[in-house]
Structures are given as C-alpha cells and as structure tokens.
Design a protein around this motif. Structure first.
Motif, PDB file in Angstrom:
ATOM      1  N   ASP A 117     -64.787  16.914 -84.187  1.00 42.12           N
ATOM      2  CA  ASP A 117     -65.126  17.621 -82.954  1.00 42.12           C
ATOM      3  C   ASP A 117     -65.870  18.922 -83.271  1.00 42.12           C
ATOM      4  OD1 ASP A 117     -65.228  18.904 -80.503  1.00 42.12           O
ATOM      5  OD2 ASP A 117     -63.190  18.386 -79.935  1.00 42.12           O
ATOM      6  N   PRO A 118     -67.208  18.902 -83.319  1.00 38.55           N
ATOM      7  CA  PRO A 118     -67.967  20.117 -83.623  1.00 38.55           C
ATOM      8  C   PRO A 118     -67.696  21.259 -82.647  1.00 38.55           C
ATOM      9  CG  PRO A 118     -69.371  18.190 -83.829  1.00 38.55           C
ATOM     10  CD  PRO A 118     -68.093  17.720 -83.214  1.00 38.55           C
ATOM     11  N   GLU A 119     -67.527  20.943 -81.374  1.00 36.80           N
ATOM     12  CA  GLU A 119     -67.279  22.000 -80.400  1.00 36.80           C
ATOM     13  C   GLU A 119     -65.954  22.699 -80.674  1.00 36.80           C
ATOM     14  OE1 GLU A 119     -67.745  24.470 -76.957  1.00 36.80           O
ATOM     15  OE2 GLU A 119     -69.044  23.506 -78.428  1.00 36.80           O
ATOM     16  N   LEU A 120     -64.958  21.961 -81.080  1.00 41.82           N
ATOM     17  CA  LEU A 120     -63.673  22.548 -81.435  1.00 41.82           C
ATOM     18  C   LEU A 120     -63.815  23.468 -82.647  1.00 41.82           C
ATOM     19  CD1 LEU A 120     -60.614  22.567 -80.814  1.00 41.82           C
ATOM     20  CD2 LEU A 120     -60.390  20.638 -82.385  1.00 41.82           C
ATOM     21  N   VAL A 121     -64.583  23.040 -83.638  1.00 44.06           N
ATOM     22  CA  VAL A 121     -64.832  23.868 -84.820  1.00 44.06           C
ATOM     23  C   VAL A 121     -65.582  25.137 -84.425  1.00 44.06           C
ATOM     24  CG1 VAL A 121     -66.111  23.957 -86.999  1.00 44.06           C
ATOM     25  CG2 VAL A 121     -64.740  21.944 -86.431  1.00 44.06           C
ATOM     26  N   ARG A 122     -66.547  25.008 -83.541  1.00 48.35           N
ATOM     27  CA  ARG A 122     -67.292  26.186 -83.080  1.00 48.35           C
ATOM     28  C   ARG A 122     -66.361  27.181 -82.393  1.00 48.35           C
ATOM     29  NH1 ARG A 122     -69.306  28.566 -78.816  1.00 48.35           N
ATOM     30  NH2 ARG A 122     -68.500  26.993 -77.377  1.00 48.35           N
ATOM     31  N   LEU A 123     -65.517  26.695 -81.509  1.00 53.41           N
ATOM     32  CA  LEU A 123     -64.615  27.577 -80.774  1.00 53.41           C
ATOM     33  C   LEU A 123     -63.602  28.247 -81.708  1.00 53.41           C
ATOM     34  CD1 LEU A 123     -63.942  25.361 -77.626  1.00 53.41           C
ATOM     35  CD2 LEU A 123     -65.265  27.497 -77.705  1.00 53.41           C
ATOM     36  N   ALA A 124     -63.110  27.518 -82.710  1.00 49.11           N
ATOM     37  CA  ALA A 124     -62.164  28.096 -83.664  1.00 49.11           C
ATOM     38  C   ALA A 124     -62.822  29.218 -84.462  1.00 49.11           C
ATOM     39  CB  ALA A 124     -61.633  27.017 -84.600  1.00 49.11           C
ATOM     40  N   ALA A 125     -64.059  29.007 -84.891  1.00 52.38           N
ATOM     41  CA  ALA A 125     -64.779  30.055 -85.628  1.00 52.38           C
ATOM     42  C   ALA A 125     -65.089  31.239 -84.723  1.00 52.38           C
ATOM     43  CB  ALA A 125     -66.062  29.478 -86.218  1.00 52.38           C
ATOM     44  N   SER A 168     -72.388  18.383 -92.175  1.00 50.96           N
ATOM     45  CA  SER A 168     -73.565  19.095 -91.675  1.00 50.96           C
ATOM     46  C   SER A 168     -73.381  19.543 -90.233  1.00 50.96           C
ATOM     47  CB  SER A 168     -74.801  18.199 -91.789  1.00 50.96           C
ATOM     48  OG  SER A 168     -75.124  17.943 -93.143  1.00 50.96           O
ATOM     49  N   ARG A 169     -72.855  18.672 -89.410  1.00 52.07           N
ATOM     50  CA  ARG A 169     -72.663  19.052 -88.005  1.00 52.07           C
ATOM     51  C   ARG A 169     -71.590  20.122 -87.855  1.00 52.07           C
ATOM     52  NH1 ARG A 169     -73.301  13.354 -84.639  1.00 52.07           N
ATOM     53  NH2 ARG A 169     -75.225  12.707 -85.683  1.00 52.07           N
ATOM     54  N   LEU A 170     -70.542  20.020 -88.651  1.00 54.94           N
ATOM     55  CA  LEU A 170     -69.502  21.038 -88.583  1.00 54.94           C
ATOM     56  C   LEU A 170     -69.982  22.348 -89.213  1.00 54.94           C
ATOM     57  CD1 LEU A 170     -66.269  18.966 -89.300  1.00 54.94           C
ATOM     58  CD2 LEU A 170     -67.461  19.381 -87.141  1.00 54.94           C
ATOM     59  N   ALA A 171     -70.869  22.265 -90.199  1.00 54.11           N
ATOM     60  CA  ALA A 171     -71.469  23.475 -90.776  1.00 54.11           C
ATOM     61  C   ALA A 171     -72.242  24.246 -89.719  1.00 54.11           C
ATOM     62  CB  ALA A 171     -72.399  23.102 -91.934  1.00 54.11           C
ATOM     63  N   ALA A 172     -73.066  23.532 -88.971  1.00 52.51           N
ATOM     64  CA  ALA A 172     -73.838  24.178 -87.912  1.00 52.51           C
ATOM     65  C   ALA A 172     -72.920  24.745 -86.837  1.00 52.51           C
ATOM     66  CB  ALA A 172     -74.824  23.180 -87.299  1.00 52.51           C
ATOM     67  N   ALA A 173     -71.860  24.000 -86.499  1.00 55.51           N
ATOM     68  CA  ALA A 173     -70.930  24.448 -85.468  1.00 55.51           C
ATOM     69  C   ALA A 173     -70.185  25.707 -85.898  1.00 55.51           C
ATOM     70  CB  ALA A 173     -69.938  23.332 -85.143  1.00 55.51           C
ATOM     71  N   ALA A 174     -69.705  25.735 -87.137  1.00 61.10           N
ATOM     72  CA  ALA A 174     -68.985  26.910 -87.631  1.00 61.10           C
ATOM     73  C   ALA A 174     -69.909  28.118 -87.699  1.00 61.10           C
ATOM     74  CB  ALA A 174     -68.380  26.614 -89.001  1.00 61.10           C
ATOM     75  N   THR A 175     -71.127  27.909 -88.178  1.00 65.59           N
ATOM     76  CA  THR A 175     -72.102  29.002 -88.241  1.00 65.59           C
ATOM     77  C   THR A 175     -72.349  29.579 -86.854  1.00 65.59           C
ATOM     78  OG1 THR A 175     -73.170  28.043 -90.186  1.00 65.59           O
ATOM     79  CG2 THR A 175     -74.458  29.604 -88.882  1.00 65.59           C
ATOM     80  N   GLN A 176     -72.549  28.700 -85.882  1.00 63.48           N
ATOM     81  CA  GLN A 176     -72.766  29.144 -84.514  1.00 63.48           C
ATOM     82  C   GLN A 176     -71.539  29.871 -83.971  1.00 63.48           C
ATOM     83  OE1 GLN A 176     -75.435  29.124 -82.709  1.00 63.48           O
ATOM     84  NE2 GLN A 176     -74.569  29.750 -80.740  1.00 63.48           N
ATOM     85  N   GLY A 177     -70.362  29.387 -84.319  1.00 62.34           N
ATOM     86  CA  GLY A 177     -69.151  30.030 -83.836  1.00 62.34           C
ATOM     87  C   GLY A 177     -68.970  31.429 -84.384  1.00 62.34           C
ATOM     88  N   PHE A 178     -69.159  31.603 -85.677  1.00 64.30           N
ATOM     89  CA  PHE A 178     -69.015  32.925 -86.284  1.00 64.30           C
ATOM     90  C   PHE A 178     -70.091  33.891 -85.787  1.00 64.30           C
ATOM     91  CE2 PHE A 178     -66.843  30.700 -89.978  1.00 64.30           C
ATOM     92  CZ  PHE A 178     -65.602  31.273 -89.751  1.00 64.30           C
ATOM     93  N   GLN A 179     -71.340  33.441 -85.743  1.00 59.29           N
ATOM     94  CA  GLN A 179     -72.469  34.336 -85.511  1.00 59.29           C
ATOM     95  C   GLN A 179     -72.970  34.355 -84.072  1.00 59.29           C
ATOM     96  OE1 GLN A 179     -74.397  33.867 -90.009  1.00 59.29           O
ATOM     97  NE2 GLN A 179     -75.626  33.349 -88.239  1.00 59.29           N
ATOM     98  N   GLY A 180     -72.800  33.239 -83.342  1.00 56.34           N
ATOM     99  CA  GLY A 180     -73.361  33.151 -82.004  1.00 56.34           C
ATOM    100  C   GLY A 180     -74.878  33.214 -82.040  1.00 56.34           C
ATOM    101  N   ASP A 181     -75.485  33.369 -80.876  1.00 55.46           N
ATOM    102  CA  ASP A 181     -76.943  33.504 -80.806  1.00 55.46           C
ATOM    103  C   ASP A 181     -77.396  34.898 -81.208  1.00 55.46           C
ATOM    104  OD1 ASP A 181     -77.224  30.878 -79.883  1.00 55.46           O
ATOM    105  OD2 ASP A 181     -76.901  31.488 -77.802  1.00 55.46           O
ATOM    106  N   ASP A 182     -76.482  35.861 -81.136  1.00 56.25           N
ATOM    107  CA  ASP A 182     -76.801  37.246 -81.476  1.00 56.25           C
ATOM    108  C   ASP A 182     -75.679  37.800 -82.351  1.00 56.25           C
ATOM    109  OD1 ASP A 182     -77.462  39.883 -81.670  1.00 56.25           O
ATOM    110  OD2 ASP A 182     -77.298  40.334 -79.524  1.00 56.25           O
ATOM    111  N   PRO A 183     -75.864  37.816 -83.676  1.00 57.06           N
ATOM    112  CA  PRO A 183     -74.791  38.280 -84.574  1.00 57.06           C
ATOM    113  C   PRO A 183     -74.422  39.745 -84.377  1.00 57.06           C
ATOM    114  CG  PRO A 183     -76.479  37.054 -85.783  1.00 57.06           C
ATOM    115  CD  PRO A 183     -77.035  37.308 -84.413  1.00 57.06           C
ATOM    116  N   SER A 184     -75.256  40.515 -83.676  1.00 58.10           N
ATOM    117  CA  SER A 184     -74.957  41.933 -83.475  1.00 58.10           C
ATOM    118  C   SER A 184     -73.952  42.169 -82.354  1.00 58.10           C
ATOM    119  CB  SER A 184     -76.243  42.714 -83.168  1.00 58.10           C
ATOM    120  OG  SER A 184     -76.766  42.371 -81.894  1.00 58.10           O
TER     121      SER A 184
END
Length: 720
Positions: A117-125, A168-184
């Motif tokens: 579940d990539p979305e779950l990984v994104r939300l956890a990150a 790969s899909r979970l990598a992208a999801a985790a990256t997006q979760g930690f950083q979002g569209d704006d890491p600042s």
C-alpha cells in the motif's frame, strides 16, 4: 541587502551564487563536514567559524541497537543561534534516523511493505516527518532501498523487500511522505535514499561485507528503487558501506558521479555513511585518510559523515593541486541547495518557529493501527482463526506484555509506554475468556494450554537480532521456542502461532505444528490492537510477503530474482525435485503469499490486444471471485516473463498489483494497464532496450500460483 543569500525573493541558485562568491575554501570545506551529536558548549568556535555544516544525533555507529537520551530541541536552538553569529550565518542541518516513525512508531519497513500500500507508506512517512520536526530534525536517513533476498542480513528489516517494482513504488511514496511537494514546509523533512548501491547483496548476509555483482544486474534490479526516489525528488542519497566488485562505494566514481549525478541528473547531496570515507582505508584502497578524502570527493561524496577526513585534508588537497577546487565547489553547492530547499535560511530552523507537541494522537494511532494490521500476513489457517465468540483462549509467550520489543529495530524516539501490548488489547476485547501467560515456565504454560480451548503462542525474534550488525547464520526460531511449540502441538488442541520478526525465517516446522500461523513482523505502537483485530476477524488479514521465505538457511538465495540457467527448468518438476540431492528446492512461502479468512478463485487472464507496438499499451484483465462465506481483501498480482532476451531475465517479475475488497460470492474484474515500456531492461551493452517478441503476462495470488497469457511486442527500441 548585505547578505543576498538570505533574501527569499531570490531563487535558490541565485542565492547559492551570491553565497559562494564570498566563501573561502575553508568555508566551503566546512559545509562538507558532518559531526555527531554537536555540543554547543564545546564547539562554539567551530560553529562561529563556519566549520560544521551539519550534525546527526545518534547514540553511535549502530544507533538502531542502542537508545540515546533523545533529541534536545533546546540545544539545537542554541546551536542555530551560534551558527547565525558566524560570518556568513549559514544554518546547521540536523539529521536523525527516523526510519519507521518518530514518537508514533509504525511497523518496520519490511512490515510496511507487506501492506502493498504506497499510500499507507506515504502517510506513515508524513506523520513521522511532522513529529520529528518538533524536535528540530530536518533530515532523516530513510528510506532504505536495498533490494533484499538475503534474510541472514539483519538490515532486511529496514528494507521494502525483494521486488524492484514494489520497492520503487514505496520508495517514491516514502520520499513524498517525508518531503511533500515543498520540503520547506514546517511539517516536512529531507529524505535520504540509502544505501547506494548493492548493500543487500553483502556476501553471506554479513553486514559491511563485499559485493560481487555486475552492472547489468545492478541496473536491471538494484538501481531501480534509487532511480524511483531520485525521480520523486529525494534530496539526498547515502553511499553504501560495501564495495562493488572490488571498489568501495565511497570511492566508486562511476556509479556515484557518472550514473547517479551524471546520467540521472541528481542535483542533491550524496552523503557518506558513518565513517564511510575513513573505511576506504580499512578496505585497503587508500593508504590514509588524506588519500581517502581525495578518492571520495572525486567519486562524488559531497558530505563526510563523522570521519573528519574532509575537514582535515580537503583544503590542503586543493592547495597542493591534488584535488580540483571545482569538486569542492560542487559539493558545497549541493549542501547549500539542500539547506535552502528545506527553508533553513528562511527561519525554518529558527528558535520558536517549529511546531510543538509530538506525542501520539488518536489520529496517528489510527494510522499506526491500520499499518500494523497490513503488516500481519496469515500464512497458514486450518480453521483455528478467526477466534470464535465463545471458548477460552490462552495467550502465551515472552511478547505478551512487551511494549518496547514490538517497536522493532531502528527506533530512536518511540517509547515502550506508548505501545498497546498483545495482552492489554486482547484482554480488553475478550475479557475473562482470556488467560495470559508470559511463558517463562513451560510446564505452567502446558498446564494452562490443557485448560484452554485455543492457544495463541507469540514467538519470534527480539529486535536486537535484526537491524545493523545483527546478521545470523541460522534462520530458525531462537533457541527454545520450537521445543515449546512441539509440546503445545502434542496436546492436539487448536494452536495459533504469531511470529514477530525482522526477517524471513525458516518456518517449516512451525507451519507443520500449528493450525494457524501469522507473520506479524515488528508492528509498532499499535501491535496489540492490530493483533486483536486480525485474530478476532474484526479486520481480516490481507498482508502479503514482500520477501520469499526459504525452505531452510541452506536454500538462500531464494527469490523472484531467479533467472533461467543453461539447464532447462520446468516449474512443475525441477523446482520441486532437482538441484539439491538432499532437499527440495521450491520456497517454503513464495513472494506475495498471504491468506485471508475466505477463498478467492482466479479466472484465466486475458489481454485486450494480442500484440502492441512500442508506443502503445493494452489491458490485462483477470476475474477474481470470493468463493467463501466471509468478506476479504485480496492483493491481485500481475507478473511477466520475457522468454527470449539479450541477457537472462527473471523467471517471474512483479509488474503491478491491485487491492480489491470482495463480498462473499462477489466477482470483480481487475484490470492492469500494460505498456511496452514496462518490459524495458538493460542489455549486454548496458543500453536500455525493449525487444520485439513474446511476453508472458501472468496473474495470481502470489509468485508461485500464476496463470499466463501471451502478448507480442512489435518493433524494438534501444536507448543509450
């Protein structure tokens, strides 16, 4: 403005240009130097002199095994004040291992991967980032993207498993979760894709060991999750401890500078691992730290984690003409770019600007519970589960009252008192039907089991048996646990075994002894709640294995990476009867395997088009039917095989999956969009290519139970 690099109206590159124009060589080198656990009282002059670019907070080189006192946000504020008093006012970047949660701890990454579940990984990150920021952390050393087919290696717990597509899909999801569209943003932190590359292939599963692998295998398998993270905008990449075919990764110019930075266009920071530059000397490739510093900067390592080699030698190497200053400039620019992208120059690190409060909340707990349920993989069920509404239940085992242990490896800031234990959750749900026994006295456990209608035995590994520097030579359960299971099974009463682990284990005898078996990994703060949900059927099990479970330790490696050999392999014969004189060869539990409390029938797959061109796509469709009497959630998996290619290709390779909910008796058609580019691979000359010819598309519930349909690709393409 006398400090234009502090002007947020300018774009990032203009601010870097303005700052670089006034930086000395020593200033630039200072930005490439990272220390551990910076002390504002001892390092005042270094901070005011701009000689410390970043700091990590950790108990030591293997921080996943030893807790520290936690991050002191007030100390971080003092450090930023001192850094602001330096000539250039460059803030310090603070990093910490926020691997699978900060205060609210989710399952270990291998358990998160079991959810598919990539979305779950994104939300956890995303939640982990929001909690870490409160403590002044701006950077995490996650996600770990090493493809893992060697379960003796303790660090498989930190991985997303063996499949390039899943990882790969979970990598992208985790990256997006930690950083979002704006890491600042004030609730985001920088991610770090590690360990680049091949660490999951360490010889014998021994940490830090050598890796013998060709670039073709790296490109077709192990580099793919890293490329996905780069394409998702990851701000940093960490070099691996291992060598690759004789060259330490911290000195591997081709893979770091030519491939990662050049071919892929990565413009973020390449950080060394703990003393990774110093370890070039240990590997026998450099005579001393000075030579190691030269090799590392030439290879493309921008930030030196704690070895001190850059601070001690880099400026002199430039002054002596041994290192081009342009390499130092590039490394410094990358560090500054990351700090600017994180908003550190614009107050994101300023005292009093961060959010406050990061204790687990009802919302974060609900997310952790959902993730923990997804980590539970039912691998055997002969009718003992779900638990009925009547009858007595014995819960036994050393994990029954445990909190801290169920958090798993690499948990620096989670707290044992925040964990819902199995005993607490099941007692609340079952009341006086439940008896709890910690298993310290097996004879007492046996007496209690005789009185119970069902026994639930909690077995498995302590988290200190997984993670960094915790490899094992034997994948069986730790000593003593099988003895108890044999005795309990001898009572001929329903026996449920729950396995808490950080790696695939040899579960052969466990599967033979128990009526039902659940692999729960290390599930985090909501461990007991999730176990209760699954045991009672309040939420049906739907996790799937992200790694293959071998028949025994001697069968390693066993994974979906297996490729055809010179001897023809028949899946229905050779995997079961050949290759070993003393054992069968098929996996005990294949990749993607997992049961529900119902049964699902798969029809034969169909494709909309018998052939497609290079620029076109088709659909792969399979009908699935819930033939049982309970609702279930099914992970429908799609694989492919390229029978004739320029180099050997995997016998089966995951290409996609879809999670569907099915009511009893319900049939759903699951459709996958499939394009010709999905079959691209790197050929003998390392060019990416798509070949003309037949592709076998396959669907099923796991990598071992598949039906296929043929698709023909017309035309061919080679991309240099």
């Amino acid at each position: 403005m006398d400090r234009p690099w502090l002007d947020p109206a300018l774009d990032v590159e203009a601010r870097i240009d303005a700052l670089m124009a006034v930086m000395t060589l020593d200033d630039k080198v200072g930005q490439t130097h990272q220390v551990a656990n910076i002390n504002p009282y001892e390092d005042v002059e270094a901070l005011r002199g701009g000689r410390i670019g970043s700091s990590l907070y950790a108990s030591g080189a293997t921080a996943g095994n030893e807790r520290d006192e936690g991050v002191l946000a007030g100390v971080i504020d003092e450090i930023q004040v001192l850094a602001g008093e330096s000539r250039l006012g460059i803030p310090v970047l603070f990093g910490r291992d926020v691997i699978h949660g900060h205060r609210t701890v989710a399952p270990i990454p291998l358990g998160l991967a079991a959810s598919f579940d990539p979305e779950l990984v994104r939300l956890a990150a995303e939640n982990a980032a929001a909690e870490a920021v409160v403590d002044g952390i701006a950077w995490t050393f996650a996600p770990m993207l090493d493809l893992s087919e060697e379960p003796r290696w303790g660090r498989v717990a930190e991985s997303f498993g063996e499949s390039p597509v899943l990882a790969s899909r979970l990598a992208a999801a985790a990256t997006q979760g930690f950083q979002g569209d704006d890491p600042s943003r004030p609730d985001r932190i920088a991610a770090c894709a590690k360990h680049f590359v091949g660490y999951g292939l360490s010889a014998g599963g021994r940490d830090y060991d050598t890796v013998s692998v060709g670039e073709n295998t790296l490109r077709n398998l192990h580099l793919r999750p890293f490329r996905a993270a780069v394409e998702a905008g990851v701000l940093s990449v960490m070099a691996a401890f291992n060598d690759v075919d004789g060259m330490p990764m911290h000195a591997h110019r081709h893979l770091l500078r030519d491939v990662l930075k050049g071919e892929w266009g990565f413009d973020g920071v390449v950080v060394g691992d703990w003393n990774g530059i110093g370890q070039i000397v240990f590997a026998g490739v450099a005579a001393d730290d000075r030579e190691a510093a030269r090799l590392a900067i030439e290879a493309g390592v921008d930030l030196d984690m704690v070895s001190g080699a850059y601070l001690a030698h880099l400026a002199d190497l430039v002054r002596d003409g041994e290192v081009d200053e342009a390499l130092v400039d590039d490394a410094c620019r990358r560090v500054l770019r990351m700090k600017l992208r994180l908003g550190l120059f614009d107050g994101a690190a300023a005292p009093g600007t961060r959010p406050v409060g990061n204790e687990p909340t009802p919302e974060s707990r609900a997310l952790a519970r959902r993730a923990a349920v997804g980590a539970h993989v039912l691998v055997r069920n002969e009718g003992a589960l779900p638990l009925g509404d009547e009858g007595s239940v014995l819960l036994t085992g050393s994990f029954a009252h445990e909190g801290d242990v169920l958090l798993g490896t690499w948990v620096l800031d989670g707290r044992a008192e925040d964990v819902v234990t199995p005993a607490a959750a099941l007692t609340e749900r079952l009341g006086d039907r439940l008896t709890v026994d910690d298993g310290r006295f097996p004879d007492r456990t046996l007496q209690l089991a005789r009185l119970a209608d069902v026994t639930v035995a909690l077995v498995g590994e302590h988290p200190n048996r997984s993670g960094e520097a915790n490899s094992v030579s034997d994948l069986r359960l730790p000593p003593g646990q099988l003895d108890l299971l044999r005795t309990l099974a001898g009572l001929r009463k329903p026996l449920v075994v729950v396995v808490y682990t950080g790696r695939p284990l040899d579960l052969g005898e466990v599967l033979d002894l128990a009526d039902s078996v659940i692999v729960a990994w290390h599930p985090g703060v909501e461990a007991g709640s999730a176990l209760t949900d699954v045991l009672t059927g309040d939420t049906g099990p739907h996790g799937r294995l992200p790694m293959t479970f071998p028949l025994s330790t001697g069968h390693i490696p066993t994974s979906t990476h297996q490729r055809p050999t010179g001897r023809l392999i028949r899946a229905d014969v050779d995997h079961r009867e050949g290759r070993y004189a003393d054992a069968l060869t098929y996996p005990r539990l294949p990749f993607g395997f997992g049961l529900t409390y119902s049964e699902v029938a798969y029809a034969a797959p169909q494709v909309a088009d018998a052939e497609i061109g290079l620029e076109s796509a088709t659909t792969l469709t399979v009908a699935v039917t819930n033939t049982g009497d309970r609702p279930c959630r099914e992970v429908v998996q799609a694989y492919f095989r390229d029978p004739v290619a320029q180099v050997t290709r995997p016998l089966v390779e995951l290409i996609d999956w879809s999670v569907v909910d099915l009511a009893p008796g319900e049939t759903k058609e699951v459709t996958f969009e499939v394009s010709a580019t999905a079959f691209a691979y790197f050929g003998a000359d390392l060019s990416e290519r798509v070949d003309e010819g037949e592709i076998l598309l396959m669907t099923g519930p796991d990598a071992a139970r598949l039906q296929d349909v043929s698709l023909r690709i017309t035309g061919a393409e080679v991309r240099p």
